[in-house]
Design a protein around this motif. Structure first.
Motif, short mmCIF file in Angstrom:
data_model
loop_
_atom_site.label_atom_id
_atom_site.label_comp_id
_atom_site.label_asym_id
_atom_site.label_seq_id
_atom_site.Cartn_x
_atom_site.Cartn_y
_atom_site.Cartn_z
N ARG A 29 -2.49 -54.86 28.58
CA ARG A 29 -1.11 -54.63 29.01
C ARG A 29 -0.09 -55.04 27.95
O ARG A 29 1.10 -55.13 28.24
N ILE A 30 -0.54 -55.28 26.73
CA ILE A 30 0.33 -55.78 25.67
C ILE A 30 0.47 -54.74 24.56
O ILE A 30 -0.54 -54.31 23.99
N ALA A 31 1.70 -54.33 24.24
CA ALA A 31 1.97 -53.49 23.08
C ALA A 31 2.25 -54.41 21.90
O ALA A 31 3.06 -55.33 22.00
N ARG A 32 1.58 -54.15 20.79
CA ARG A 32 1.69 -55.01 19.61
C ARG A 32 2.32 -54.24 18.45
O ARG A 32 1.72 -53.31 17.91
N ILE A 33 3.54 -54.64 18.09
CA ILE A 33 4.25 -54.07 16.95
C ILE A 33 4.15 -55.08 15.82
O ILE A 33 4.63 -56.22 15.95
N THR A 34 3.54 -54.67 14.72
CA THR A 34 3.25 -55.61 13.64
C THR A 34 3.81 -55.07 12.33
O THR A 34 3.40 -54.00 11.86
N PHE A 35 4.75 -55.80 11.72
CA PHE A 35 5.27 -55.39 10.42
C PHE A 35 4.15 -55.47 9.39
O PHE A 35 3.42 -56.47 9.33
N ASP A 36 4.05 -54.44 8.57
CA ASP A 36 2.84 -54.27 7.77
C ASP A 36 3.14 -53.93 6.31
O ASP A 36 2.62 -52.98 5.75
N ARG A 37 3.99 -54.75 5.70
CA ARG A 37 4.20 -54.68 4.25
C ARG A 37 4.00 -56.09 3.68
O ARG A 37 4.90 -56.68 3.09
N PRO A 38 2.81 -56.64 3.87
CA PRO A 38 2.60 -58.04 3.48
C PRO A 38 2.82 -58.31 2.01
O PRO A 38 3.22 -59.41 1.63
N GLU A 39 2.58 -57.31 1.17
CA GLU A 39 2.76 -57.50 -0.27
C GLU A 39 4.22 -57.67 -0.64
O GLU A 39 4.55 -58.16 -1.73
N ARG A 40 5.13 -57.28 0.27
CA ARG A 40 6.57 -57.44 0.05
C ARG A 40 7.20 -58.38 1.07
O ARG A 40 8.40 -58.33 1.32
N GLY A 41 6.39 -59.23 1.66
CA GLY A 41 6.91 -60.17 2.65
C GLY A 41 7.46 -59.49 3.89
O GLY A 41 8.33 -60.02 4.57
#
Length: 328
Positions: A44-56
């Motif tokens: 029941r959980i939507a997970r939005i994950t920022f995904d530019r780890p190389e640029r913080g």
């Protein structure tokens, strides 16, 4: 008869579907990728994950538009009860990626920006000290970014930000729009651009922290830790970094036990207090002043320094007198 959680009547499923959903696919396996973030639904959980780890996980022109799209996707999914926002890599979000804006302009990929406020050339001309400045061109651009972040506050369903490492500058514009913040004890949180070249355009700090503590942070540009954020009420909870995932998962799992309609009603009722406080007016005024801050004598000097020596060097010179590194 009980539902899939094994503890509540089946009548409380409130839209939880049996088998594949024709719009969103198999429950628990709905995924989708964007340029700056990923989207996935588990249970029941939507997970939005920022995904530019190389640029913080720095913000690009795509970020606010993709964030709003992902939030709407979660809002429309009958199986989602709560939205969790986090970041991959060493931190949640390090603010705006100004090198991307300088090189590629401000429009999302694939959008025709010629002649609009999203036109990189038009914005560059508007930030030329030798030309007349149009403050409403600045406002029209930044207010669109703000609306993307505000999708988290105005979503029907609860939104939770999980902070680790760092959440600074524009990253706080995103996190403060979430209904709840959970942070690792050692997370660094704040808005250093108030020292020069920025005002928090979303105008939420006083609403989230109260007048004096907001001024304490924004008069200095200092950062606080996740633990201090919890003590001040900016975060609802903090935890050691190695327990952040467990603590956050326990919280969102408990939220997800409630029916969606109950969550919606409670959120609308509580958000009405923020509306009465004038959050929309705060955002409008703050966005105007954010634009002005880049067109002062000091703002132009900072911009020129960044152009000649590089943005990192300009930021380092700005922050050195405050001893941020020594403060830990």
């Amino acid at each position: 008869m009980t539902d899939d959680a094994g503890s509540r009547p089946a009548a409380w499923r409130d839209g939880w579907t049996e088998g594949p959903d024709p719009l969103f696919g198999e429950p628990g396996q709905r995924t989708g990728n964007y340029r700056t973030l990923t989207y996935e639904v588990t249970g029941r959980i939507a997970r939005i994950t920022f995904d530019r780890p190389e640029r913080g996980n720095a913000i690009t022109a795509d970020t606010p538009f993709e964030l709003a799209d992902a939030v709407e996707r979660a809002d429309l999914d009958p199986g989602v009860h709560v939205i969790l926002v986090s970041g991959r890599g060493k931190g949640f979000c390090g603010g705006y990626d100004l090198s991307i804006f300088a090189e590629q302009g401000a429009a999302p990929e694939g959008q025709d920006r010629a002649g609009t406020v999203l036109d990189a050339a038009a914005q560059a001309r508007n930030h030329d000290p030798s030309r007349q400045w149009d403050p409403m061109a600045d406002y029209a651009l930044m207010s669109r970014f703000n609306r993307g972040y505000a999708s988290l506050l105005h979503a029907n369903k609860p939104t939770v930000a999980k902070l680790h490492g760092f959440c600074v500058a524009g990253g706080t514009d995103i996190a403060l729009h979430c209904d709840l913040i959970v942070a690792a004890d050692d997370t660094r949180i704040g808005y250093p651009p108030t020292r020069v070249w920025g005002v928090p355009a979303t105008g939420l700090w006083a609403h989230r922290l109260g007048d004096q503590r907001a001024k304490r942070l924004l008069f200095t540009g200092d950062l606080i830790t996740g633990r201090q954020a919890a003590e001040w009420g900016l975060a609802v909870e903090s935890a050691p970094a190695d327990r952040l995932d467990d603590v956050t998962e326990e919280l969102v799992a408990r939220i997800a036990l409630l029916p969606v309609n109950q969550l919606m009603m409670v959120k609308l009722a509580l958000n009405s207090a923020l509306t009465t406080q004038g959050i929309h007016n705060s955002a409008m005024i703050s966005t105007v002043f954010d634009g002005i801050s880049r067109h002062t004598r000091e703002g132009y000097a900072f911009q020129e320094r960044a152009r000649s020596e590089g943005f990192r060097a300009a930021v380092r010179e700005r922050d050195e007198p405050f001893g941020d590194q020594k403060r830990g």
